[in-house]
Design a protein around this motif. Structure first.
Motif, PDB file in Angstrom:
ATOM      1  N   GLU A  62       0.842  -1.203   0.000  1.00 28.03           N
ATOM      2  CA  GLU A  62       0.000   0.000   0.000  1.00 28.03           C
ATOM      3  C   GLU A  62       0.880   1.259   0.000  1.00 28.03           C
ATOM      4  OE1 GLU A  62      -3.773   1.918   2.427  1.00 28.03           O
ATOM      5  OE2 GLU A  62      -2.404   0.569   3.489  1.00 28.03           O
ATOM      6  N   HIS A  63       1.943   1.241   0.793  1.00 31.94           N
ATOM      7  CA  HIS A  63       2.874   2.367   0.849  1.00 31.94           C
ATOM      8  C   HIS A  63       3.524   2.593  -0.525  1.00 31.94           C
ATOM      9  CE1 HIS A  63       5.752   5.122   2.694  1.00 31.94           C
ATOM     10  NE2 HIS A  63       6.682   4.537   1.958  1.00 31.94           N
ATOM     11  N   ASP A  64       3.938   1.510  -1.154  1.00 28.88           N
ATOM     12  CA  ASP A  64       4.558   1.608  -2.474  1.00 28.88           C
ATOM     13  C   ASP A  64       3.592   2.190  -3.506  1.00 28.88           C
ATOM     14  OD1 ASP A  64       6.813   0.513  -1.345  1.00 28.88           O
ATOM     15  OD2 ASP A  64       6.442  -1.517  -2.126  1.00 28.88           O
ATOM     16  N   ARG A  65       2.330   1.800  -3.387  1.00 27.49           N
ATOM     17  CA  ARG A  65       1.321   2.323  -4.326  1.00 27.49           C
ATOM     18  C   ARG A  65       1.130   3.825  -4.131  1.00 27.49           C
ATOM     19  NH1 ARG A  65      -4.064   3.137  -4.295  1.00 27.49           N
ATOM     20  NH2 ARG A  65      -4.398   2.077  -2.317  1.00 27.49           N
ATOM     21  N   TRP A  66       1.085   4.288  -2.864  1.00 25.04           N
ATOM     22  CA  TRP A  66       0.927   5.716  -2.602  1.00 25.04           C
ATOM     23  C   TRP A  66       2.157   6.499  -3.095  1.00 25.04           C
ATOM     24  CZ3 TRP A  66      -3.723   6.849  -2.465  1.00 25.04           C
ATOM     25  CH2 TRP A  66      -4.657   6.189  -1.685  1.00 25.04           C
ATOM     26  N   VAL A  67       3.342   5.936  -2.921  1.00 23.42           N
ATOM     27  CA  VAL A  67       4.558   6.582  -3.423  1.00 23.42           C
ATOM     28  C   VAL A  67       4.489   6.703  -4.945  1.00 23.42           C
ATOM     29  CG1 VAL A  67       7.052   6.288  -3.739  1.00 23.42           C
ATOM     30  CG2 VAL A  67       6.035   5.927  -1.481  1.00 23.42           C
TER      31      VAL A  67
END
Length: 158
Positions: A62-67
């Protein structure tokens, strides 16, 4: 030091205004285009502000997607800024065209070549702005697509 400016007849001034009217309409169009760019930039900034807290609270995929989403928004902001810069450059060059049209008549000099070069530079700048805007809209369209994992979950629920 300065010669007094020649008396211009009303007809001469009217002719200069008539000739200068096309570039003035161009300025109106550039202003409308800048308004579109400013609106898009505002929405991009709003979206990036929405994502920032979610990014800070996320982990893993999820963090990677937001980045990744923020990177796309940053790219779009950069493209909009370039398009706006070229559009403003075009507007300034167009203003110089109008000023030189009047100045050439006031000082009774031949500035046709200079006016033509400025107008061509203005057209190249606004063309560059439009081209970068096209790229930005393509980047935005790619980013808006629904992620495939969401579509797969939807199909499994049916």
């Amino acid at each position: 030091m300065f010669e007094s400016s020649p008396d211009l007849s009303v007809n001469t001034v009217a002719e200069i205004v008539r000739v200068a009217l096309a570039p003035v309409f161009l300025l109106s169009g550039i202003g409308a285009f800048l308004n579109v760019l400013a609106s898009r930039l505002s929405r991009i900034v709003d979206r990036s502000r929405q994502i920032e807290p979610m990014l800070l609270a996320s982990r893993g995929d999820e963090h990677d997607r937001w980045v990744a989403d923020l990177k796309v928004l940053d790219r779009r902001m950069s493209l909009i800024n370039w398009a706006a810069g070229l559009s403003v450059t075009s507007a300034v060059l167009t203003c110089l065209v109008v000023v030189l049209l009047f100045a050439a008549n006031l000082i009774r000099t031949h500035l046709g070549t200079e006016i033509a070069w400025l107008f061509m530079a203005s057209m190249l700048a606004i063309g560059g702005g439009f081209s970068i805007f096209l790229i930005e809209t393509m980047v935005a369209a790619r980013a808006v697509r629904v992620r495939s994992e969401l579509l797969q979950h939807r199909a499994e629920d049916s």
